[in-house]
Structures are given as C-alpha cells and as structure tokens.
Design a protein around this motif. Structure first.
Motif, mmCIF file in Angstrom:
data_model
loop_
_atom_site.group_PDB
_atom_site.id
_atom_site.type_symbol
_atom_site.label_atom_id
_atom_site.label_comp_id
_atom_site.label_asym_id
_atom_site.label_seq_id
_atom_site.Cartn_x
_atom_site.Cartn_y
_atom_site.Cartn_z
ATOM 1 N N ILE A 37 6.794 -7.760 6.037
ATOM 2 C CA ILE A 37 6.580 -9.176 5.506
ATOM 3 C C ILE A 37 5.318 -10.006 6.222
ATOM 4 C CG2 ILE A 37 7.564 -11.347 4.986
ATOM 5 C CD1 ILE A 37 9.299 -9.192 3.783
ATOM 6 N N SER A 38 4.203 -9.920 5.285
ATOM 7 C CA SER A 38 3.195 -10.599 5.825
ATOM 8 C C SER A 38 2.672 -11.728 4.830
ATOM 9 C CB SER A 38 1.987 -9.646 6.291
ATOM 10 O OG SER A 38 1.588 -8.957 5.121
ATOM 11 N N ASP A 39 1.426 -11.361 4.547
ATOM 12 C CA ASP A 39 1.064 -12.354 3.383
ATOM 13 C C ASP A 39 1.581 -11.866 2.030
ATOM 14 O OD1 ASP A 39 -0.699 -10.063 3.665
ATOM 15 O OD2 ASP A 39 -2.476 -11.084 2.259
ATOM 16 N N THR A 40 1.862 -10.397 2.021
ATOM 17 C CA THR A 40 2.771 -9.970 0.802
ATOM 18 C C THR A 40 3.753 -9.110 1.461
ATOM 19 O OG1 THR A 40 0.551 -9.671 -0.442
ATOM 20 C CG2 THR A 40 2.616 -8.458 -1.233
ATOM 21 N N ALA A 41 4.982 -9.211 0.750
ATOM 22 C CA ALA A 41 6.235 -8.459 0.961
ATOM 23 C C ALA A 41 5.999 -7.062 0.568
ATOM 24 C CB ALA A 41 7.278 -8.916 0.749
ATOM 25 N N THR A 42 6.073 -6.197 1.318
ATOM 26 C CA THR A 42 5.869 -4.729 0.905
ATOM 27 C C THR A 42 6.785 -3.573 1.706
ATOM 28 O OG1 THR A 42 4.474 -4.060 2.614
ATOM 29 C CG2 THR A 42 3.328 -4.778 0.673
ATOM 30 N N ALA A 43 7.039 -2.444 0.942
ATOM 31 C CA ALA A 43 8.016 -1.491 1.391
ATOM 32 C C ALA A 43 7.366 -0.019 1.097
ATOM 33 C CB ALA A 43 9.449 -1.588 0.596
ATOM 34 N N TYR A 44 7.876 0.784 1.908
ATOM 35 C CA TYR A 44 7.107 2.217 1.809
ATOM 36 C C TYR A 44 8.248 3.190 2.107
ATOM 37 C CZ TYR A 44 5.125 6.487 3.377
ATOM 38 O OH TYR A 44 4.807 7.699 3.697
ATOM 39 N N LEU A 45 8.376 4.187 1.255
ATOM 40 C CA LEU A 45 9.299 5.406 1.317
ATOM 41 C C LEU A 45 8.358 6.634 1.158
ATOM 42 C CD1 LEU A 45 11.058 3.141 -0.457
ATOM 43 C CD2 LEU A 45 12.722 4.643 -0.447
#
Length: 144
Positions: A37-45
C-alpha cells in the motif's frame, strides 16, 4: 472521525487476507505473494507455472487498485512485466474462485480482456476497504 492511518492499516490487512484467499484458490503458497500500500495498492502472486508461448519467463498474477487482476510475464529483470491477460469487468475484488477461473481460462488460451487495460475504476480507498472487509473475518483489530 477515524484516523486515516487506521483505514490504511485496515485496507492493507483486508488486501493481504484477500490475496491469501486468492493464492489458495490459485494454488500459490503464501510465501509467493506480496501486498503493498503506497500511492497505489498492489498485490503480486508468483505463479508456479510457465506460459506455453513464453516458457523461459516467470508468470505472475498482479492486482492494482486501478486495474484489477492481470497476468503478466517477466521479460527482463529491469523491464516492466508484459501483461498477457487482463480480467475484465468493473469488480476490483472478484471472488477468489472467479480469479482462479480467470487464471485457468488464460492458461488454456482464452485470454480475457485487453492485454493493456486502462484503469477500470475510480474506486476510493474507503470503498475498496469496504469491499475487502469480508476477508478480515474474525481477525482482531490491531490497536490504533
């Protein structure tokens, strides 16, 4: 009024639990996932498979609060990943079963959505946090 940092922590915990549920549905160990969670919330798998037309590249399932779920391959360590399939629709938080079906369909050659999607939503962090709350389950709130 609740302090914004509390909302950020709730968003991060909700996203982390959601990503765990998606990882389980897709067959990815939790150790192969990240949430930021920074300027955009992201996730990686990191997926434990190779793509037929790119057998020498790692395959990943990535999520962004602006674009939702995409499948991508790493081409070069310093280059941005190349999106090979995008889960269409406006739902940023589809069920883990829907995400697993997207991955299976894409692996079978049924690419869904544009390879280079534009932002699918203008969801606010508050609405995103609300969508992720069900994934918090009975996890206790951390102190503010």
């Amino acid at each position: 009024m609740e302090h914004p940092e509390s909302d950020t922590r709730t968003l991060e915990r909700g996203l982390a639990q959601y990503v765990r549920a998606v990882a389980s549905a897709v067959g990815v160990p939790v150790e192969s996932t990240t949430v930021e969670i920074s300027d955009t919330a992201t996730a990686y798998l990191g997926l434990p498979r190779r793509w037929l037309d790119r057998p020498d590249h790692d395959v990943m399932l990535v999520w962004s609060e602006r674009r939702g779920w995409s499948l991508a391959v790493e081409t070069e360590p310093t280059a941005a990943p190349e999106v090979i399939a995008h889960h269409g629709g406006e739902d940023l938080v589809p069920t883990p079963a829907v995400v697993a079906r997207f991955v299976a369909d894409a692996a079978a050659g049924q690419h869904l959505g544009p390879a280079n999607p534009v932002a699918v939503t203008t969801a606010t962090r508050t609405s995103l946090t609300r969508q992720l709350r069900p994934y918090l389950g009975s996890e206790p709130e951390s102190p503010a």
